[in-house]
Design an enzyme around this catalytic site. Structure first.
Site, PDB file in Angstrom:
ATOM      1  N   ASN A 102       1.232 -10.042   4.597  1.00  0.00           N
ATOM      2  CA  ASN A 102      -0.039  -9.436   4.182  1.00  0.00           C
ATOM      3  C   ASN A 102      -0.411  -8.182   4.969  1.00  0.00           C
ATOM      4  OD1 ASN A 102      -3.023  -9.656   3.214  1.00  0.00           O
ATOM      5  ND2 ASN A 102      -3.163  -9.866   5.440  1.00  0.00           N
ATOM      6  N   TYR A 166       1.504   5.045   1.229  1.00  0.00           N
ATOM      7  CA  TYR A 166       1.157   3.630   1.050  1.00  0.00           C
ATOM      8  C   TYR A 166       1.773   3.087  -0.238  1.00  0.00           C
ATOM      9  CZ  TYR A 166      -1.879  -0.356  -0.103  1.00  0.00           C
ATOM     10  OH  TYR A 166      -2.363  -1.588  -0.472  1.00  0.00           O
ATOM     11  N   LYS A 170       4.576  -0.042  -1.174  1.00  0.00           N
ATOM     12  CA  LYS A 170       4.284  -1.180  -2.060  1.00  0.00           C
ATOM     13  C   LYS A 170       5.275  -1.228  -3.233  1.00  0.00           C
ATOM     14  CE  LYS A 170       0.742  -3.027   0.127  1.00  0.00           C
ATOM     15  NZ  LYS A 170       0.868  -4.312   0.815  1.00  0.00           N
ATOM     16  N   GLU A 204     -13.403  -4.411   5.024  1.00  0.00           N
ATOM     17  CA  GLU A 204     -14.020  -3.297   5.763  1.00  0.00           C
ATOM     18  C   GLU A 204     -13.151  -2.049   5.709  1.00  0.00           C
ATOM     19  OE1 GLU A 204     -15.860  -5.428   9.386  1.00  0.00           O
ATOM     20  OE2 GLU A 204     -15.492  -3.328   9.982  1.00  0.00           O
TER      21      GLU A 204
HETATM   22  N1  LIG Z   1      -8.480  -4.217   0.422  1.00  0.00           N
HETATM   23  C1  LIG Z   1      -7.988  -3.720  -0.705  1.00  0.00           C
HETATM   24  O1  LIG Z   1      -8.688  -3.047  -1.500  1.00  0.00           O
HETATM   25  C2  LIG Z   1      -6.577  -3.997  -1.083  1.00  0.00           C
HETATM   26  C3  LIG Z   1      -5.683  -4.610  -0.224  1.00  0.00           C
HETATM   27  N2  LIG Z   1      -4.396  -4.848  -0.647  1.00  0.00           N
HETATM   28  C4  LIG Z   1      -3.437  -5.473   0.247  1.00  0.00           C
HETATM   29  O2  LIG Z   1      -4.004  -6.605   0.878  1.00  0.00           O
HETATM   30  C5  LIG Z   1      -3.443  -6.764   2.190  1.00  0.00           C
HETATM   31  C6  LIG Z   1      -4.554  -6.903   3.201  1.00  0.00           C
HETATM   32  O3  LIG Z   1      -5.389  -5.756   3.131  1.00  0.00           O
HETATM   33  P1  LIG Z   1      -6.799  -5.710   3.866  1.00  0.00           P
HETATM   34  O4  LIG Z   1      -7.239  -7.078   4.187  1.00  0.00           O
HETATM   35  O5  LIG Z   1      -7.672  -4.814   3.099  1.00  0.00           O
HETATM   36  O6  LIG Z   1      -6.394  -4.957   5.216  1.00  0.00           O
HETATM   37  P2  LIG Z   1      -7.086  -4.953   6.655  1.00  0.00           P
HETATM   38  O7  LIG Z   1      -6.978  -3.548   7.135  1.00  0.00           O
HETATM   39  O8  LIG Z   1      -8.403  -5.615   6.656  1.00  0.00           O
HETATM   40  O9  LIG Z   1      -6.105  -5.878   7.502  1.00  0.00           O
HETATM   41  C7  LIG Z   1      -4.851  -5.441   7.874  1.00  0.00           C
HETATM   42  C8  LIG Z   1      -4.272  -6.430   8.858  1.00  0.00           C
HETATM   43  O10 LIG Z   1      -2.999  -5.946   9.296  1.00  0.00           O
HETATM   44  C9  LIG Z   1      -3.002  -5.881  10.740  1.00  0.00           C
HETATM   45  N3  LIG Z   1      -2.172  -4.750  11.168  1.00  0.00           N
HETATM   46  C10 LIG Z   1      -2.463  -3.426  11.119  1.00  0.00           C
HETATM   47  N4  LIG Z   1      -1.461  -2.700  11.630  1.00  0.00           N
HETATM   48  C11 LIG Z   1      -0.511  -3.598  12.029  1.00  0.00           C
HETATM   49  C12 LIG Z   1       0.746  -3.474  12.660  1.00  0.00           C
HETATM   50  N5  LIG Z   1       1.265  -2.285  12.982  1.00  0.00           N
HETATM   51  N6  LIG Z   1       1.452  -4.599  12.948  1.00  0.00           N
HETATM   52  C13 LIG Z   1       0.950  -5.815  12.638  1.00  0.00           C
HETATM   53  N7  LIG Z   1      -0.237  -6.005  12.024  1.00  0.00           N
HETATM   54  C14 LIG Z   1      -0.967  -4.903  11.740  1.00  0.00           C
HETATM   55  C15 LIG Z   1      -4.478  -5.719  11.108  1.00  0.00           C
HETATM   56  O11 LIG Z   1      -4.783  -6.211  12.398  1.00  0.00           O
HETATM   57  P3  LIG Z   1      -4.611  -5.383  13.767  1.00  0.00           P
HETATM   58  O12 LIG Z   1      -5.283  -4.072  13.567  1.00  0.00           O
HETATM   59  O13 LIG Z   1      -5.259  -6.295  14.740  1.00  0.00           O
HETATM   60  O14 LIG Z   1      -3.140  -5.279  13.984  1.00  0.00           O
HETATM   61  C16 LIG Z   1      -5.130  -6.620  10.096  1.00  0.00           C
HETATM   62  O15 LIG Z   1      -5.082  -7.954  10.512  1.00  0.00           O
HETATM   63  C17 LIG Z   1      -2.523  -5.553   2.407  1.00  0.00           C
HETATM   64  O16 LIG Z   1      -1.198  -5.900   2.133  1.00  0.00           O
HETATM   65  C18 LIG Z   1      -3.022  -4.550   1.374  1.00  0.00           C
HETATM   66  O17 LIG Z   1      -2.013  -3.662   0.972  1.00  0.00           O
HETATM   67  C19 LIG Z   1      -3.958  -4.487  -1.885  1.00  0.00           C
HETATM   68  C20 LIG Z   1      -4.805  -3.868  -2.754  1.00  0.00           C
HETATM   69  C21 LIG Z   1      -6.177  -3.590  -2.435  1.00  0.00           C
HETATM   70  C1  LIG Z   2      -8.429   2.961  -6.927  1.00  0.00           C
HETATM   71  C2  LIG Z   2      -7.560   1.767  -7.063  1.00  0.00           C
HETATM   72  C3  LIG Z   2      -7.759   0.956  -8.316  1.00  0.00           C
HETATM   73  C4  LIG Z   2      -8.704   1.500  -9.349  1.00  0.00           C
HETATM   74  C5  LIG Z   2     -10.062   0.902  -9.190  1.00  0.00           C
HETATM   75  O1  LIG Z   2     -11.001   1.669  -9.133  1.00  0.00           O
HETATM   76  O2  LIG Z   2     -10.201  -0.319  -9.162  1.00  0.00           O
HETATM   77  C6  LIG Z   2      -7.600   0.873  -5.802  1.00  0.00           C
HETATM   78  C7  LIG Z   2      -6.809  -0.411  -6.035  1.00  0.00           C
HETATM   79  C8  LIG Z   2      -5.993  -0.652  -4.767  1.00  0.00           C
HETATM   80  C9  LIG Z   2      -6.599   0.220  -3.736  1.00  0.00           C
HETATM   81  C10 LIG Z   2      -5.864   0.577  -2.437  1.00  0.00           C
HETATM   82  C11 LIG Z   2      -5.119  -0.470  -1.797  1.00  0.00           C
HETATM   83  O3  LIG Z   2      -4.171  -0.944  -2.325  1.00  0.00           O
HETATM   84  C12 LIG Z   2      -5.470  -0.798  -0.374  1.00  0.00           C
HETATM   85  C13 LIG Z   2      -5.409   0.387   0.479  1.00  0.00           C
HETATM   86  C14 LIG Z   2      -5.922  -0.076   1.835  1.00  0.00           C
HETATM   87  C15 LIG Z   2      -6.024   1.023   2.801  1.00  0.00           C
HETATM   88  O4  LIG Z   2      -6.690   0.538   3.969  1.00  0.00           O
HETATM   89  C16 LIG Z   2      -6.736   2.243   2.274  1.00  0.00           C
HETATM   90  C17 LIG Z   2      -7.220   2.099   0.868  1.00  0.00           C
HETATM   91  C18 LIG Z   2      -6.185   1.612  -0.113  1.00  0.00           C
HETATM   92  C19 LIG Z   2      -5.172   2.723  -0.285  1.00  0.00           C
HETATM   93  C20 LIG Z   2      -6.850   1.269  -1.480  1.00  0.00           C
HETATM   94  C21 LIG Z   2      -7.447   2.488  -2.209  1.00  0.00           C
HETATM   95  C22 LIG Z   2      -8.030   2.174  -3.597  1.00  0.00           C
HETATM   96  C23 LIG Z   2      -7.048   1.482  -4.495  1.00  0.00           C
HETATM   97  C24 LIG Z   2      -5.888   2.417  -4.783  1.00  0.00           C
END
Ligand SMILES: NC(=O)C1=CN([C@@H]2O[C@H](COP(=O)(O)OP(=O)(O)OC[C@H]3O[C@@H](n4cnc5c(N)ncnc54)[C@H](OP(=O)(O)O)[C@@H]3O)[C@@H](O)[C@H]2O)C=CC1
Ligand SMILES: C[C@H](CCC(=O)O)[C@H]1CC[C@H]2[C@@H]3C(=O)C[C@@H]4C[C@H](O)CC[C@]4(C)[C@H]3CC[C@]12C
Length: 276
Positions: A102, A166, A170, A204
Site C-alpha cells: 500500500n 506516479y 501504478k 490527508e
Molecule cells: N488517497 C488517494 O486519493 C488515493 C490513494 N491511492 C493509493 O492508496 C495507497 C495509500 O495512499 P494514501 O493513504 O493516500 O497515502 P498516505 O500518504 O496517507 O500514506 C502513505 C504511506 O506510505 C508510507 N511511506 C511513504 N514513503 C515511504 C517510503 N519511502 N518507504 C516506506 N513507506 C513510505 C507513509 O509513511 P511514512 O511517511 O511514515 O513512511 C504512509 O504510511 C497508495 O498506494 C496510493 O497510491 C490510490 C488512489 C487514490
Molecule cells: C483526479 C483523479 C480522479 C478523478 C476524480 O476527480 O475523481 C484522482 C484519482 C486518483 C488520484 C491520485 C492518486 O492516485 C493518489 C495520489 C496520492 C498522492 O499523494 C498525490 C495525489 C494523487 C496523485 C491523486 C491525485 C488525484 C487522482 C489522480
C-alpha cells in the site's frame, strides 16, 4: 480459468487469527486498514518510515483487539527492508496469510519537471519494492494459500495530467501483478492477487496535494480500507472504489478516450497548479 473457489460472502471472522503485513500503515488508508484488521482480531506486522506514528498505530491496534501487533520502521528505498520484514513474519508467526502492499513515496501533483532521478526513485519505492516484497512472501503464501493485495489507482489505468511519475509506477504494478497472477494460475498455485483501483480518497496527503486543483469530494478512507480488506479476503481479482465513479470513468474512457481526457482537463482549476 477462474480456478479459485472464491467465497461469495464476506464475514469479518475470515480475518480472525490471520497473519497480515500492511505497508504504508502509519497514515491514510494503510492506517485505517490496520484498525479494521485489529478489530477483526488479526495478527499484524506494520511498516512505514516514521517510527513514532507506527508506535501509536500499534498501540491503538492492540486496544482494538488485534491478536498481536508489531512494527518494523524503514524506507522502501532500502533493498534490505522487504527481506527483513518477511524474516520477521517467519520468525514470529512461522508463516503469512495476507500481504497488503500500500505504501507510496512522496510525489507532487504538478507538471513533470524533467527530474529523471525522481522517477527512478519513485519506481524503486512504488514498484520495485512491491515486487521484492511479493517475491520474498511467496513461499509462505504458497504454504498458507494466502493473498497478495496491491493498492493501485485509477491513475494506473488512465493517465491524467500532473501525475506522470506516479502514474507510471501504478501502470507498472498492474502489468507485473496481472502477469504474475496468470503464472500462478498456470502453475496451480493457490495464491490470490487482488488489484485495487482507487479513485480520489480523503487521506490527508491526497487532499493536501490536489484539493486546490480538483473540486471533487473525495471518498472516505475508512470505507475504502474496509473494501480493500474485503476484496482481498474474498480473493477478488480486482476492486473498484468508489465503485460507481471508477467504473464510470473506465467505461467512458474506453469508449471515447479523447473526450474523457478533455472533460477531466476542463474540470481542473489549472490556474492553481503549482509549478516546481
Ligand atoms: N488517497 C488517494 O486519493 C488515493 C490513494 N491511492 C493509493 O492508496 C495507497 C495509500 O495512499 P494514501 O493513504 O493516500 O497515502 P498516505 O500518504 O496517507 O500514506 C502513505 C504511506 O506510505 C508510507 N511511506 C511513504 N514513503 C515511504 C517510503 N519511502 N518507504 C516506506 N513507506 C513510505 C507513509 O509513511 P511514512 O511517511 O511514515 O513512511 C504512509 O504510511 C497508495 O498506494 C496510493 O497510491 C490510490 C488512489 C487514490
Ligand atoms: C483526479 C483523479 C480522479 C478523478 C476524480 O476527480 O475523481 C484522482 C484519482 C486518483 C488520484 C491520485 C492518486 O492516485 C493518489 C495520489 C496520492 C498522492 O499523494 C498525490 C495525489 C494523487 C496523485 C491523486 C491525485 C488525484 C487522482 C489522480
Amino acid at each position: 480459468f477462474y480456478f479459485y473457489s472464491a467465497p461469495e460472502n464476506f464475514d469479518e471472522e475470515m480475518l480472525r487469527g490471520k497473519r497480515v503485513i500492511v505497508t504504508g500503515a502509519s497514515s491514510g488508508i494503510g492506517e485505517q486498514m490496520a484498525y479494521h484488521l485489529a478489530r477483526m482480531e488479526a495478527h499484524l506486522l506494520l511498516t512505514a518510515r516514521t517510527e513514532a506514528k507506527l508506535q501509536k498505530v500499534v498501540e491503538r491496534c492492540l486496544e482494538l483487539g488485534a491478536a498481536s501487533a508489531r512494527y518494523i520502521s524503514g524506507s522502501m528505498d532500502s533493498p534490505s527492508l522487504p527481506q527483513q520484514l518477511l524474516r520477521e513474519a517467519e520468525n514470529t508467526w512461522g508463516g503469512l496469510d495476507m500481504l497488503i502492499l500500500n505504501h507510496i513515496g512522496q510525489s507532487s501533483f504538478t507538471y513533470f519537471s524533467g527530474d529523471v532521478e525522481h522517477v527512478r526513485k519513485l519506481m524503486e519505492t512504488n514498484f520495485v519494492s512491491y515486487v521484492a516484497l511479493a517475491t520474498a512472501a511467496l513461499p509462505m503464501l504458497k504454504e498458507s494459500e494466502g493473498s497478495i493485495v496491491v493498492v493501485s489507482s485509477i491513475a494506473g489505468r488512465i493517465a491524467g495530467p500532473f501525475t506522470a511519475p506516479y502514474s507510471a509506477t501504478k501502470f507498472a504494478l498492474e502489468g507485473f501483478f496481472s502477469s504474475l497472477r496468470q503464472e500462478l494460475i498456470i502453475d496451480k498455485v493457490n495464491v490470490s492477487i487482488t488489484l485495487c483501483i482507487l479513485g480520489y480518497i480523503n487521506t490527508e496527503s491526497a487532499v493536501r496535494a490536489v484539493s486546490h486543483v480538483i473540486p471533487d469530494t473525495p471518498a472516505p478512507k475508512e470505507e475504502c480500507a474496509l473494501e480493500i480488506i474485503r476484496a482481498g479476503a474474498l480473493r477478488h481479482r480486482q476492486l473498484h472504489y468508489p465503485a460507481r465513479a471508477v467504473g464510470t470513468m473506465l467505461l467512458i474512457h474506453s469508449i471515447a478516450p479523447e473526450l474523457f481526457e478533455s472533460i477531466v482537463r476542463g474540470s481542473y482549476r489549472l490556474e492553481n497548479v503549482r509549478r516546481t
